[in-house]
Design a protein around this motif. Structure first.
Motif, PDB file in Angstrom:
ATOM      1  N   ALA A  39      67.973 -47.393 -50.860  1.00 10.71           N
ATOM      2  CA  ALA A  39      68.105 -46.705 -49.575  1.00 10.71           C
ATOM      3  C   ALA A  39      66.957 -45.720 -49.372  1.00 10.71           C
ATOM      4  O   ALA A  39      66.404 -45.590 -48.270  1.00 10.71           O
ATOM      5  CB  ALA A  39      69.448 -45.991 -49.495  1.00 10.71           C
ATOM      6  N   SER A  40      66.574 -45.039 -50.439  1.00 13.85           N
ATOM      7  CA  SER A  40      65.468 -44.080 -50.361  1.00 13.85           C
ATOM      8  C   SER A  40      64.157 -44.796 -50.018  1.00 13.85           C
ATOM      9  O   SER A  40      63.394 -44.330 -49.163  1.00 13.85           O
ATOM     10  CB  SER A  40      65.338 -43.344 -51.692  1.00 13.85           C
ATOM     11  N   ASN A  41      63.905 -45.928 -50.650  1.00  9.75           N
ATOM     12  CA  ASN A  41      62.680 -46.690 -50.362  1.00  9.75           C
ATOM     13  C   ASN A  41      62.677 -47.225 -48.932  1.00  9.75           C
ATOM     14  O   ASN A  41      61.647 -47.205 -48.266  1.00  9.75           O
ATOM     15  CB  ASN A  41      62.518 -47.830 -51.359  1.00  9.75           C
ATOM     16  N   GLU A  42      63.807 -47.713 -48.469  1.00 10.85           N
ATOM     17  CA  GLU A  42      63.889 -48.201 -47.083  1.00 10.85           C
ATOM     18  C   GLU A  42      63.616 -47.073 -46.095  1.00 10.85           C
ATOM     19  O   GLU A  42      62.921 -47.264 -45.098  1.00 10.85           O
ATOM     20  CB  GLU A  42      65.264 -48.813 -46.820  1.00 10.85           C
ATOM     21  N   PHE A  43      64.171 -45.901 -46.380  1.00 11.72           N
ATOM     22  CA  PHE A  43      63.951 -44.752 -45.501  1.00 11.72           C
ATOM     23  C   PHE A  43      62.467 -44.372 -45.476  1.00 11.72           C
ATOM     24  O   PHE A  43      61.895 -44.132 -44.410  1.00 11.72           O
ATOM     25  CB  PHE A  43      64.806 -43.573 -45.980  1.00 11.72           C
ATOM     26  N   LYS A  44      61.833 -44.357 -46.640  1.00 13.66           N
ATOM     27  CA  LYS A  44      60.402 -44.038 -46.710  1.00 13.66           C
ATOM     28  C   LYS A  44      59.574 -45.069 -45.935  1.00 13.66           C
ATOM     29  O   LYS A  44      58.652 -44.711 -45.205  1.00 13.66           O
ATOM     30  CB  LYS A  44      59.924 -44.006 -48.164  1.00 13.66           C
ATOM     31  N   MET A  45      59.904 -46.353 -46.103  1.00 11.85           N
ATOM     32  CA  MET A  45      59.165 -47.400 -45.393  1.00 11.85           C
ATOM     33  C   MET A  45      59.339 -47.262 -43.891  1.00 11.85           C
ATOM     34  O   MET A  45      58.386 -47.439 -43.133  1.00 11.85           O
ATOM     35  CB  MET A  45      59.622 -48.784 -45.865  1.00 11.85           C
ATOM     36  N   GLN A  46      60.561 -46.922 -43.444  1.00  9.80           N
ATOM     37  CA  GLN A  46      60.806 -46.762 -42.016  1.00  9.80           C
ATOM     38  C   GLN A  46      60.019 -45.579 -41.458  1.00  9.80           C
ATOM     39  O   GLN A  46      59.419 -45.666 -40.383  1.00  9.80           O
ATOM     40  CB  GLN A  46      62.303 -46.574 -41.769  1.00  9.80           C
ATOM     41  N   GLU A  49      56.382 -46.601 -41.244  1.00  7.18           N
ATOM     42  CA  GLU A  49      56.180 -47.521 -40.128  1.00  7.18           C
ATOM     43  C   GLU A  49      56.148 -46.779 -38.794  1.00  7.18           C
ATOM     44  O   GLU A  49      55.307 -47.062 -37.936  1.00  7.18           O
ATOM     45  CB  GLU A  49      57.302 -48.557 -40.118  1.00  7.18           C
ATOM     46  N   GLU A  50      57.031 -45.825 -38.626  1.00  2.42           N
ATOM     47  CA  GLU A  50      57.041 -45.026 -37.393  1.00  2.42           C
ATOM     48  C   GLU A  50      55.762 -44.208 -37.252  1.00  2.42           C
ATOM     49  O   GLU A  50      55.195 -44.103 -36.161  1.00  2.42           O
ATOM     50  CB  GLU A  50      58.268 -44.105 -37.356  1.00  2.42           C
ATOM     51  N   LEU A  51      55.291 -43.643 -38.353  1.00  3.76           N
ATOM     52  CA  LEU A  51      54.040 -42.870 -38.315  1.00  3.76           C
ATOM     53  C   LEU A  51      52.863 -43.770 -37.928  1.00  3.76           C
ATOM     54  O   LEU A  51      52.012 -43.387 -37.122  1.00  3.76           O
ATOM     55  CB  LEU A  51      53.784 -42.203 -39.657  1.00  3.76           C
ATOM     56  N   ARG A  52      52.819 -44.972 -38.506  1.00  4.97           N
ATOM     57  CA  ARG A  52      51.735 -45.904 -38.157  1.00  4.97           C
ATOM     58  C   ARG A  52      51.798 -46.295 -36.683  1.00  4.97           C
ATOM     59  O   ARG A  52      50.776 -46.375 -36.007  1.00  4.97           O
ATOM     60  CB  ARG A  52      51.817 -47.162 -39.025  1.00  4.97           C
ATOM     61  N   ALA A  53      53.002 -46.529 -36.179  1.00  7.49           N
ATOM     62  CA  ALA A  53      53.148 -46.898 -34.766  1.00  7.49           C
ATOM     63  C   ALA A  53      52.686 -45.749 -33.868  1.00  7.49           C
ATOM     64  O   ALA A  53      52.005 -45.980 -32.855  1.00  7.49           O
ATOM     65  CB  ALA A  53      54.593 -47.265 -34.464  1.00  7.49           C
ATOM     66  N   MET A  54      53.031 -44.518 -34.226  1.00  8.65           N
ATOM     67  CA  MET A  54      52.603 -43.371 -33.421  1.00  8.65           C
ATOM     68  C   MET A  54      51.089 -43.214 -33.457  1.00  8.65           C
ATOM     69  O   MET A  54      50.464 -42.929 -32.434  1.00  8.65           O
ATOM     70  CB  MET A  54      53.294 -42.096 -33.922  1.00  8.65           C
ATOM     71  N   GLU A  55      50.484 -43.394 -34.641  1.00 10.34           N
ATOM     72  CA  GLU A  55      49.023 -43.304 -34.750  1.00 10.34           C
ATOM     73  C   GLU A  55      48.354 -44.391 -33.921  1.00 10.34           C
ATOM     74  O   GLU A  55      47.344 -44.142 -33.258  1.00 10.34           O
ATOM     75  CB  GLU A  55      48.598 -43.413 -36.212  1.00 10.34           C
ATOM     76  N   GLN A  56      48.909 -45.594 -33.947  1.00 17.54           N
ATOM     77  CA  GLN A  56      48.336 -46.689 -33.171  1.00 17.54           C
ATOM     78  C   GLN A  56      48.450 -46.400 -31.676  1.00 17.54           C
ATOM     79  O   GLN A  56      47.509 -46.655 -30.921  1.00 17.54           O
ATOM     80  CB  GLN A  56      49.036 -47.992 -33.513  1.00 17.54           C
ATOM     81  N   GLN A  57      49.574 -45.856 -31.233  1.00 15.55           N
ATOM     82  CA  GLN A  57      49.733 -45.501 -29.822  1.00 15.55           C
ATOM     83  C   GLN A  57      48.716 -44.433 -29.423  1.00 15.55           C
ATOM     84  O   GLN A  57      48.118 -44.495 -28.351  1.00 15.55           O
ATOM     85  CB  GLN A  57      51.151 -45.002 -29.552  1.00 15.55           C
ATOM     86  N   GLU A  58      48.507 -43.468 -30.303  1.00 15.06           N
ATOM     87  CA  GLU A  58      47.542 -42.404 -30.000  1.00 15.06           C
ATOM     88  C   GLU A  58      46.126 -42.967 -29.913  1.00 15.06           C
ATOM     89  O   GLU A  58      45.366 -42.615 -29.015  1.00 15.06           O
ATOM     90  CB  GLU A  58      47.615 -41.315 -31.068  1.00 15.06           C
TER      91      GLU A  58
END
Length: 156
Positions: A39-46, A49-58
């Motif tokens: 669960a901890s690894n899934e949370f970290k991956m999520q 992924e959200e950080l990468r998506a935000m950087e890509q949008q920026e």
């Protein structure tokens, strides 16, 4: 936690739960720890992924802003009125460079007087065979070059 502390906890668990239930409790604790790690690894991956998506949008916003800025600059540099000749009246189209305003030359841009040997060493032999075959065909002598005798011609 020191080694002595671990031994104390193990002996306390042995006394409290007994030797029969201790392996079962150990398995349950191991399963709980594995599930927690997963669960901890899934949370970290999520989160990643959200950080990468935000950087890509920026980055996309920055690219869009830069493209809009360059379009406005290009529009500002265009002359106010541009006239396009009708296709019937235009004899030959000419492309005007943006800075000089002179028509682009329609002549061959390469030096036609280059020696043939600089282009391809086997070119002259192939050209001679082609010319000989063409003369033979025109004269009707029937001497034709087979495809295996023809050398490939490389136009550079």
């Amino acid at each position: 936690m020191h080694f002595g502390d671990s031994i104390f906890i193990f002996l306390l668990a042995l006394v409290l739960f007994g030797p029969k239930r201790l392996p079962e409790i150990g398995r349950q604790i191991g399963k709980l720890l594995a599930e927690f790690r997963r669960a901890s690894n899934e949370f970290k991956m999520q989160i990643d992924e959200e950080l990468r998506a935000m950087e890509q949008q920026e980055r996309q916003k920055q690219l869009d802003a830069a493209a809009a800025k360059s379009q406005t600059e290009a529009a500002a540099q265009l002359p106010a009125e541009t006239t396009v000749a009708a296709p019937e009246t235009a004899a030959t189209p000419s492309i005007m460079p943006p800075k000089t305003g002179e028509p682009v030359s329609a002549e061959w841009p390469y030096n036609k007087n280059l020696p043939v040997e600089e282009i391809d060493p086997g070119y002259q032999a192939a050209e001679a065979k082609e010319n000989e075959a063409a003369r033979a065909a025109v004269n009707g002598t029937g001497a034709e070059i087979t495809e295996s005798e023809q050398a490939p011609i490389h136009h550079g």
